[in-house]
Scaffold this motif. Structure first.
Motif, PDB file in Angstrom:
ATOM      1  N   TRP A  83       0.848  -1.189   0.000  1.00 17.66           N
ATOM      2  CA  TRP A  83       0.000   0.000   0.000  1.00 17.66           C
ATOM      3  C   TRP A  83       0.881   1.235   0.000  1.00 17.66           C
ATOM      4  CZ3 TRP A  83      -5.042  -0.182  -0.953  1.00 17.66           C
ATOM      5  CH2 TRP A  83      -5.680  -1.421  -0.811  1.00 17.66           C
ATOM      6  N   HIS A  84       0.615   2.144  -0.938  1.00 18.14           N
ATOM      7  CA  HIS A  84       1.401   3.359  -1.126  1.00 18.14           C
ATOM      8  C   HIS A  84       0.517   4.567  -0.837  1.00 18.14           C
ATOM      9  CE1 HIS A  84       4.564   1.002  -3.192  1.00 18.14           C
ATOM     10  NE2 HIS A  84       3.519   0.259  -3.548  1.00 18.14           N
ATOM     11  N   CYS A  85       1.039   5.517  -0.072  1.00 16.25           N
ATOM     12  CA  CYS A  85       0.292   6.702   0.345  1.00 16.25           C
ATOM     13  C   CYS A  85       0.891   7.933  -0.324  1.00 16.25           C
ATOM     14  CB  CYS A  85       0.366   6.829   1.862  1.00 16.25           C
ATOM     15  SG  CYS A  85      -0.402   8.311   2.516  1.00 16.25           S
ATOM     16  N   THR A  86       0.046   8.730  -0.967  1.00 17.82           N
ATOM     17  CA  THR A  86       0.472   9.965  -1.616  1.00 17.82           C
ATOM     18  C   THR A  86      -0.283  11.137  -1.008  1.00 17.82           C
ATOM     19  OG1 THR A  86       0.846   8.786  -3.694  1.00 17.82           O
ATOM     20  CG2 THR A  86       0.675  11.184  -3.819  1.00 17.82           C
ATOM     21  N   ALA A  87       0.457  12.156  -0.560  1.00 14.85           N
ATOM     22  CA  ALA A  87      -0.146  13.390  -0.058  1.00 14.85           C
ATOM     23  C   ALA A  87      -0.596  14.214  -1.261  1.00 14.85           C
ATOM     24  CB  ALA A  87       0.858  14.172   0.774  1.00 14.85           C
ATOM     25  N   ILE A  88      -1.839  14.682  -1.254  1.00 11.95           N
ATOM     26  CA  ILE A  88      -2.366  15.430  -2.403  1.00 11.95           C
ATOM     27  C   ILE A  88      -2.597  16.901  -2.045  1.00 11.95           C
ATOM     28  CG2 ILE A  88      -4.273  15.615  -4.040  1.00 11.95           C
ATOM     29  CD1 ILE A  88      -4.470  12.546  -3.898  1.00 11.95           C
ATOM     30  N   GLY A  89      -3.462  17.184  -1.086  1.00 14.10           N
ATOM     31  CA  GLY A  89      -3.692  18.564  -0.663  1.00 14.10           C
ATOM     32  C   GLY A  89      -4.250  19.469  -1.745  1.00 14.10           C
ATOM     33  N   GLN A  90      -5.141  18.959  -2.586  1.00 12.41           N
ATOM     34  CA  GLN A  90      -5.701  19.750  -3.685  1.00 12.41           C
ATOM     35  C   GLN A  90      -7.009  20.396  -3.272  1.00 12.41           C
ATOM     36  OE1 GLN A  90      -5.818  17.941  -7.599  1.00 12.41           O
ATOM     37  NE2 GLN A  90      -7.814  18.878  -7.973  1.00 12.41           N
ATOM     38  N   PRO A  91      -7.087  21.732  -3.316  1.00 13.61           N
ATOM     39  CA  PRO A  91      -8.350  22.404  -3.016  1.00 13.61           C
ATOM     40  C   PRO A  91      -9.435  22.009  -4.026  1.00 13.61           C
ATOM     41  CG  PRO A  91      -6.539  23.962  -2.952  1.00 13.61           C
ATOM     42  CD  PRO A  91      -6.002  22.699  -3.547  1.00 13.61           C
ATOM     43  N   ALA A  92     -10.663  21.961  -3.554  1.00 13.51           N
ATOM     44  CA  ALA A  92     -11.812  21.652  -4.394  1.00 13.51           C
ATOM     45  C   ALA A  92     -13.031  22.329  -3.772  1.00 13.51           C
ATOM     46  CB  ALA A  92     -12.008  20.144  -4.486  1.00 13.51           C
ATOM     47  N   ASN A  93     -14.137  22.266  -4.461  1.00 14.06           N
ATOM     48  CA  ASN A  93     -15.360  22.856  -3.927  1.00 14.06           C
ATOM     49  C   ASN A  93     -16.467  21.829  -3.917  1.00 14.06           C
ATOM     50  OD1 ASN A  93     -14.983  25.724  -3.217  1.00 14.06           O
ATOM     51  ND2 ASN A  93     -14.179  25.791  -5.301  1.00 14.06           N
ATOM     52  N   GLY A  94     -17.274  21.916  -2.891  1.00 11.95           N
ATOM     53  CA  GLY A  94     -18.417  21.033  -2.774  1.00 11.95           C
ATOM     54  C   GLY A  94     -18.773  20.810  -1.320  1.00 11.95           C
ATOM     55  N   ARG A  95     -20.055  20.603  -1.098  1.00 11.03           N
ATOM     56  CA  ARG A  95     -20.533  20.344   0.264  1.00 11.03           C
ATOM     57  C   ARG A  95     -20.243  18.920   0.696  1.00 11.03           C
ATOM     58  NH1 ARG A  95     -26.491  21.544   0.549  1.00 11.03           N
ATOM     59  NH2 ARG A  95     -26.085  21.111   2.724  1.00 11.03           N
ATOM     60  N   THR A  96     -20.138  17.984  -0.277  1.00 12.38           N
ATOM     61  CA  THR A  96     -19.820  16.595   0.019  1.00 12.38           C
ATOM     62  C   THR A  96     -18.836  16.084  -1.031  1.00 12.38           C
ATOM     63  OG1 THR A  96     -21.531  15.534  -1.338  1.00 12.38           O
ATOM     64  CG2 THR A  96     -22.170  16.232   0.919  1.00 12.38           C
ATOM     65  N   TRP A  97     -18.371  14.857  -0.836  1.00  9.41           N
ATOM     66  CA  TRP A  97     -17.447  14.250  -1.788  1.00  9.41           C
ATOM     67  C   TRP A  97     -18.088  14.104  -3.165  1.00  9.41           C
ATOM     68  CZ3 TRP A  97     -18.805   9.805  -4.251  1.00  9.41           C
ATOM     69  CH2 TRP A  97     -19.827   9.038  -3.674  1.00  9.41           C
ATOM     70  N   HIS A  98     -19.403  13.977  -3.228  1.00  5.61           N
ATOM     71  CA  HIS A  98     -20.097  13.843  -4.512  1.00  5.61           C
ATOM     72  C   HIS A  98     -19.758  15.007  -5.437  1.00  5.61           C
ATOM     73  CE1 HIS A  98     -22.733  11.643  -1.659  1.00  5.61           C
ATOM     74  NE2 HIS A  98     -22.915  10.816  -2.674  1.00  5.61           N
ATOM     75  N   ASP A  99     -19.704  16.200  -4.878  1.00  2.00           N
ATOM     76  CA  ASP A  99     -19.447  17.409  -5.665  1.00  2.00           C
ATOM     77  C   ASP A  99     -18.016  17.463  -6.191  1.00  2.00           C
ATOM     78  OD1 ASP A  99     -22.068  18.310  -5.031  1.00  2.00           O
ATOM     79  OD2 ASP A  99     -21.328  19.116  -3.126  1.00  2.00           O
ATOM     80  N   MET A 100     -17.110  16.700  -5.604  1.00  5.96           N
ATOM     81  CA  MET A 100     -15.694  16.726  -5.980  1.00  5.96           C
ATOM     82  C   MET A 100     -15.293  15.517  -6.814  1.00  5.96           C
ATOM     83  SD  MET A 100     -13.969  18.212  -2.450  1.00  5.96           S
ATOM     84  CE  MET A 100     -13.386  16.629  -2.027  1.00  5.96           C
ATOM     85  N   ARG A 101     -16.230  14.654  -7.127  1.00  5.76           N
ATOM     86  CA  ARG A 101     -15.895  13.386  -7.788  1.00  5.76           C
ATOM     87  C   ARG A 101     -15.100  13.576  -9.075  1.00  5.76           C
ATOM     88  NH1 ARG A 101     -18.925   7.840  -8.066  1.00  5.76           N
ATOM     89  NH2 ARG A 101     -17.731   6.916  -9.756  1.00  5.76           N
ATOM     90  N   SER A 102     -15.462  14.543  -9.916  1.00  3.02           N
ATOM     91  CA  SER A 102     -14.722  14.716 -11.179  1.00  3.02           C
ATOM     92  C   SER A 102     -13.269  15.116 -10.923  1.00  3.02           C
ATOM     93  CB  SER A 102     -15.426  15.733 -12.086  1.00  3.02           C
ATOM     94  OG  SER A 102     -15.470  16.992 -11.476  1.00  3.02           O
ATOM     95  N   ASP A 103     -13.023  15.939  -9.901  1.00  5.52           N
ATOM     96  CA  ASP A 103     -11.637  16.298  -9.534  1.00  5.52           C
ATOM     97  C   ASP A 103     -10.881  15.078  -9.027  1.00  5.52           C
ATOM     98  OD1 ASP A 103     -11.880  19.029 -10.163  1.00  5.52           O
ATOM     99  OD2 ASP A 103     -12.750  19.468  -8.200  1.00  5.52           O
ATOM    100  N   ILE A 104     -11.558  14.239  -8.266  1.00  6.42           N
ATOM    101  CA  ILE A 104     -10.925  13.031  -7.700  1.00  6.42           C
ATOM    102  C   ILE A 104     -10.546  12.057  -8.808  1.00  6.42           C
ATOM    103  CG2 ILE A 104     -11.352  11.008  -6.261  1.00  6.42           C
ATOM    104  CD1 ILE A 104     -13.209  12.921  -4.559  1.00  6.42           C
ATOM    105  N   LEU A 105     -11.444  11.846  -9.756  1.00  7.58           N
ATOM    106  CA  LEU A 105     -11.182  10.890 -10.829  1.00  7.58           C
ATOM    107  C   LEU A 105      -9.957  11.269 -11.665  1.00  7.58           C
ATOM    108  CD1 LEU A 105     -14.826  10.106 -11.997  1.00  7.58           C
ATOM    109  CD2 LEU A 105     -13.249   8.587 -10.770  1.00  7.58           C
ATOM    110  N   LYS A 106      -9.655  12.539 -11.761  1.00  7.80           N
ATOM    111  CA  LYS A 106      -8.475  12.995 -12.508  1.00  7.80           C
ATOM    112  C   LYS A 106      -7.173  12.549 -11.835  1.00  7.80           C
ATOM    113  CE  LYS A 106     -10.865  17.085 -14.172  1.00  7.80           C
ATOM    114  NZ  LYS A 106     -11.015  18.528 -14.008  1.00  7.80           N
TER     115      LYS A 106
END
Length: 190
Positions: free
Chosen positions: A165-188
């Protein structure tokens, strides 16, 4: 001794642990900034989430409205609505030894459901604790936590071809009230 991660840094959690790694806990902590003249700072309600993706990018999520996944291998501690107190404000426990073997990536996020911006947050961090309760890695969010966004993509934990298992720190700002709103940013990021 825990590794202090920097943005985009990846570590092998399995090797850092030095013994078989059956699971980890991701801890999230934060404080609310004080308001004008140190007054009226108030509480800030951040919500940690864990998204589990397979090779086809099918997703299952654990968050404040779904405190465990179907097989119980990922569990959320529950919603902390203030950030008050010392230590982790919310935690998500992952049992690698019980996790569906199709899961390749775990993405940890944080959002503000009520729409408060991260410019009201200070001392934000996330950390990875092994199954023996020892902190393996810590990511102090610093500047990533400041700004007019309502969410952050914190880190990604991925199963390598070697089974580690490999862990990567991301720290990318995004917008949304829940994870649903950020899904497209996450998939990238997968």
């Amino acid at each position: 001794m825990a590794i202090n991660l920097t943005k985009k840094q990846t570590i092998n959690l399995s090797k850092e642990n030095k013994v078989a790694l059956t699971g980890v806990t991701m801890g999230l902590g934060w404080d609310a900034k004080a308001g004008l003249f140190g007054l009226f700072g108030g509480d800030i309600d951040l919500d940690a989430s864990c998204l589990m993706f397979d090779d086809q990018l099918e997703c299952e999520a654990v968050w404040f409205r779904e405190l465990r996944n179907r097989d119980g291998s990922v569990r959320h501690s529950g919603d902390n609505r203030t950030g008050a107190g010392e230590g982790d404000d919310e935690t998500i426990q992952v049992r690698f030894d019980q996790l569906n073997p199709r899961v390749r990536h775990l993405v940890f996020t944080v959002n503000n459901f009520t729409g408060q911006k991260f410019d009201r947050v200070k001392n934000a961090y996330c950390r990875v604790v092994n199954d023996k309760g020892v902190e393996v890695a810590r990511y102090a969010l610093g500047d990533e936590a400041n700004g007019s966004h309502t969410g952050l993509i914190l880190m990604k934990v991925s199963r390598g071809d070697d089974g580690d298992w490999h862990c990567t720190a991301i720290g990318q700002p995004a917008n949304g009230r829940t994870w649903h709103d950020m899904r497209s940013d996450i998939l990238k990021l997968l």
